[in-house]
Design a protein around this motif. Structure first.
Motif, PDB file in Angstrom:
ATOM      1  N   ILE A 371       0.830  -1.206   0.000  1.00 50.93           N
ATOM      2  CA  ILE A 371       0.000   0.000   0.000  1.00 50.93           C
ATOM      3  C   ILE A 371       0.874   1.270   0.000  1.00 50.93           C
ATOM      4  N   ASP A 372       2.179   1.106   0.309  1.00 53.13           N
ATOM      5  CA  ASP A 372       3.087   2.267   0.459  1.00 53.13           C
ATOM      6  C   ASP A 372       3.020   3.264  -0.689  1.00 53.13           C
ATOM      7  N   ALA A 396       3.140  -1.285  -4.697  1.00 55.32           N
ATOM      8  CA  ALA A 396       4.579  -1.384  -4.460  1.00 55.32           C
ATOM      9  C   ALA A 396       4.897  -0.900  -3.055  1.00 55.32           C
ATOM     10  N   GLU A 397       6.032  -1.391  -2.561  1.00 52.06           N
ATOM     11  CA  GLU A 397       6.493  -0.983  -1.245  1.00 52.06           C
ATOM     12  C   GLU A 397       7.553   0.101  -1.435  1.00 52.06           C
ATOM     13  N   PRO A 406       9.735  -4.380  -4.901  1.00 50.37           N
ATOM     14  CA  PRO A 406       8.749  -5.352  -5.400  1.00 50.37           C
ATOM     15  C   PRO A 406       7.861  -5.893  -4.271  1.00 50.37           C
ATOM     16  N   VAL A 407       6.707  -6.399  -4.645  1.00 45.35           N
ATOM     17  CA  VAL A 407       5.779  -6.983  -3.679  1.00 45.35           C
ATOM     18  C   VAL A 407       5.437  -8.408  -4.104  1.00 45.35           C
ATOM     19  N   LYS A 424      -4.426   1.784 -15.664  1.00 45.97           N
ATOM     20  CA  LYS A 424      -2.979   1.789 -15.420  1.00 45.97           C
ATOM     21  C   LYS A 424      -2.700   1.227 -14.059  1.00 45.97           C
ATOM     22  N   ILE A 425      -1.555   0.553 -13.932  1.00 50.22           N
ATOM     23  CA  ILE A 425      -1.124   0.154 -12.596  1.00 50.22           C
ATOM     24  C   ILE A 425       0.365   0.432 -12.449  1.00 50.22           C
ATOM     25  N   PHE A 426       0.738   1.055 -11.351  1.00 50.41           N
ATOM     26  CA  PHE A 426       2.147   1.342 -11.048  1.00 50.41           C
ATOM     27  C   PHE A 426       2.690   0.210 -10.198  1.00 50.41           C
TER      28      PHE A 426
END
Ligand code: TYD
Ligand code: MG
Length: 459
Positions: A371-372, A396-397, A406-407, A424-426
Motif C-alpha cells: 500500500i506504500d 509497491a512498497e 517489489p511486492v 494503469k497500474i504502477f
C-alpha cells in the motif's frame, strides 16, 4: 471422593505453578498469579463405551485408513472459504472477537442456515427468548417448521453434556467459553483453569463423538484471546472476527486452521438483518469519486490470498499550530512518519511544515506493505493539489531511500486491476519480469524510485 487442590495460574498465559510467583517464568509479566481451586478426579478417567482408553495400537502409516471426511457446509460462501470448505466432523473451533463485533450473530445465522442438520445452540450469555428475538431479526420470513435448531441457556458443562446426550445433535455451538463452568473446578467462570478445563471437555466430546463444536471466545483490548493461550493450542482452528464497529465491514480470518489455509479471509457487512457476504469487496470499497479531487489513490493490496482494492485518502495542509499534526486511520503511524521522511528527502517537499491526515476508506486496517506507493502518491497528490485518475492503481512498497520495491503476488494484483477495469497500474521495476504484459491489456508502469512515479503523475 475428589480432593480439592489449589494451584496458582498466570492470568495472562495460563502458566501453572504450585506456589505463588511474583513474575511469570513463561511470559515475564509481573503480579499476574492468582490462586484457583482445582478439584481433581480421584480415580482414573472413566473410559466411555466400555473400551479401555489404553487400547490404542500403533500402526504402520500405510495401514492407516480413513474415509474422506465429509465437511458440513455452512451455506455461507465467505465462512466456508475461511474454514477451508466447511466444518470438519469432530473438530473444535474457536471464534474470537471483540464484544459487539457480531460473533453471536454469525454463529446463530450459520446455525439457521444449516437447516438439514440437528443443531444445539447453547448460550451462557443470552436467554432463549433473546436468542429467538435475534433469530427473528435474522430471518425475514418465518423459520421453516422443519428447522432442527435447538437453543438452551445453560452454563454448566455437565448439564450441557446431559442435553447433548439426550438429543444427539450434529453440531454444537457454545456462546461463550468465558461463561461456561465445569463442576470439577471451584474457580469462577472465565478464569484460566475453568477455560482450560471446559475447552478440554469440549475437545474430548468432539473427538470421541465426531460432532463438531464451535466455541465463541472474547478477546481483550490488545487483541489477544481472553484467557490462556493454552486454549489456542487445544482447539483445531482459531478464527478471528474483526472490524471497526462504526463501519459495517467485518473480516473473518483464520489464525490457525488444522484443516485449511490461514491465508483466506471472509468479508461481511453488518446490516439490519444480520451479516451479509461481500463476495466482491473491491467494487464495494472503491468510493465513487470525482475525477477532480486530489489526495486519493487506489492501492492493490492482498488480504490473505485475495486481492482487495482500497482507496487511500490524504489531506495535506499548512500547519496552523507550531507542531504539524500527523494522523492515520487504518494505517500504521510509524510507517506514515517514515514515508513522510522519505518524501521529504527524495521529492524535496517541505512536508515538515504541513499537517498530514491519512484515511483508508471503508474503515479497513491494512498491513500489506504494497500500500506504500499509493499512500505516498495520495500525499503528493494532495500536496500539489493535482488529482490522480480513479482509473490508476498502485502496488509497491517503498524503501528508506525512496526506492520502489517489489511486492508478493504482483501478477495476481495486476490481473485483478485489469479485471476491475483500471487503465494503469504502477508497480516496481523488479516485479516486471514475473508479469507477461501481453496477457493484460492494462498499461503497466514500472518504476524504480518514487521520483519517477511523481514525474509520471504530476509533471
Ligand atoms: P453480536 O453478535 O451480539 O456481537 P458479539 O456476540 O460479538 O458480542 O452483535 C453485535 C452487534 O451487531 C450489535 O451491536 C447490533 C449489531 N446487529 C446488527 O446490526 N444487525 C443485526 O441483524 C444483528 C443481529 C445485530
Ligand atoms: Mg455475543
Amino acid at each position: 471422593m475428589a480432593k480439592a487442590k489449589t494451584y496458582y495460574f498466570c492470568q495472562e498465559c495460563g502458566y501453572q505453578s504450585s506456589s505463588w510467583l511474583g513474575r511469570c517464568p513463561e511470559c515475564g509479566k509481573f503480579g499476574t498469579f492468582a490462586e484457583e481451586v482445582v478439584k481433581m478426579d480421584s480415580g482414573k478417567r472413566k473410559a466411555e463405551g466400555g473400551k479401555p482408553e489404553g487400547a490404542s495400537v500403533p500402526k504402520r502409516i500405510q495401514e492407516v485408513t480413513y474415509s474422506e471426511t465429509k465437511r458440513i457446509p455452512t451455506h455461507c460462501g465467505e465462512f466456508d472459504r475461511v474454514l477451508g470448505g466447511g466444518i470438519v466432523p469432530g473438530s473444535l473451533l474457536l471464534l474470537g472477537g471483540e464484544p459487539g463485533i457480531g460473533k453471536s450473530t454469525l454463529l446463530l445465522q450459520t446455525a439457521l442456515a444449516i437447516h438439514d442438520r440437528k443443531l444445539l445452540y447453547v448460550s451462557g450469555e443470552e436467554s432463549e427468548q433473546q436468542i429467538k428475538m435475534r433469530a427473528d431479526r435474522l430471518t425475514s420470513d418465518l423459520l421453516p417448521p422443519t428447522s432442527e435448531l435447538y437453543v438452551v441457556s445453560e452454563t454448566v458443562t455437565q448439564r450441557i453434556f446431559e442435553h447433548v446426550d439426550a438429543m444427539q445433535p450434529d453440531l454444537l455451538i457454545v456462546d461463550s467459553i468465558q461463561t461456561v463452568i465445569t463442576e470439577d473446578i471451584d474457580s469462577p467462570a472465565g478464569s484460566v483453569s475453568q477455560i482450560r478445563q471446559c475447552t478440554t471437555e469440549f475437545q474430548h466430546y468432539a473427538k470421541t463423538t465426531g460432532v463438531p463444536v464451535l466455541l465463541i471466545g472474547h478477546i481483550t483490548k490488545d487483541g489477544t484471546l481472553a484467557g490462556p493461550k493454552v486454549m489456542e493450542h487445544i482447539v483445531d482452528a482459531v478464527l478471528q472476527f474483526e472490524g471497526d464497529r462504526n463501519y459495517g465491514y467485518r473480516i473473518l480470518r483464520a489464525q490457525k486452521n488444522r484443516f485449511g489455509s490461514t491465508a483466506e479471509i471472509g468479508i461481511f457487512e453488518m446490516q439490519g438483518n444480520g451479516l451479509c457476504e461481500v463476495p466482491n469487496p473491491s467494487e464495494f470499497l472503491l468510493s465513487q469519486r470525482d475525477e477532480t479531487l486530489s489526495g486519493a489513490a487506489v492501492a492493490a493490496t492482498l488480504e490473505g490470498a485475495r486481492p482487495i482494492f482500497i482507496e487511500v485518502q490524504s489531506l495535506v495542509s499548512s500547519a496552523v499550530y507550531g507542531t504539524p499534526q500527523r494522523n492515520a486511520n487504518g494505517f500504521d503511524m510509524r510507517r506514515l512518519s517514515m514515508l513522510l521522511a522519505v518524501l521529504e528527502k527524495r521529492c524535496r517537499f517541505k512536508l515538515g511544515a504541513k499537517d498530514v491526515f491519512l484515511n483508508i476508506a471503508g474503515g479497513l486496517r491494512v498491513n500489506d506493505p504494497a500500500i506504500d506507493l499509493a499512500v505516498a502518491c495520495a500525499i503528493l497528490s494532495s500536496n500539489v493539489d493535482i488529482p490522480i485518475s480513479p482509473r490508476i492503481a498502485f502496488a509497491a512498497e517503498l524503501g528508506l531511500n525512496g526506492e520502489v520495491r517489489p511486492v508478493s503476488h504482483a501478477e495476481q494484483r495486476v490481473a485483478e486491476a485489469n479485471r476491475l477495469g483500471f487503465g494503469k497500474i504502477f508497480i516496481s521495476k523488479y516485479n516486471l519480469k514475473e508479469i507477461d504484459p501481453h496477457r493484460y491489456p492494462i498499461e503497466i508502469i514500472a518504476v524504480s524510485v518514487i521520483e519517477e512515479a511523481f514525474r509520471s503523475l504530476f509533471a
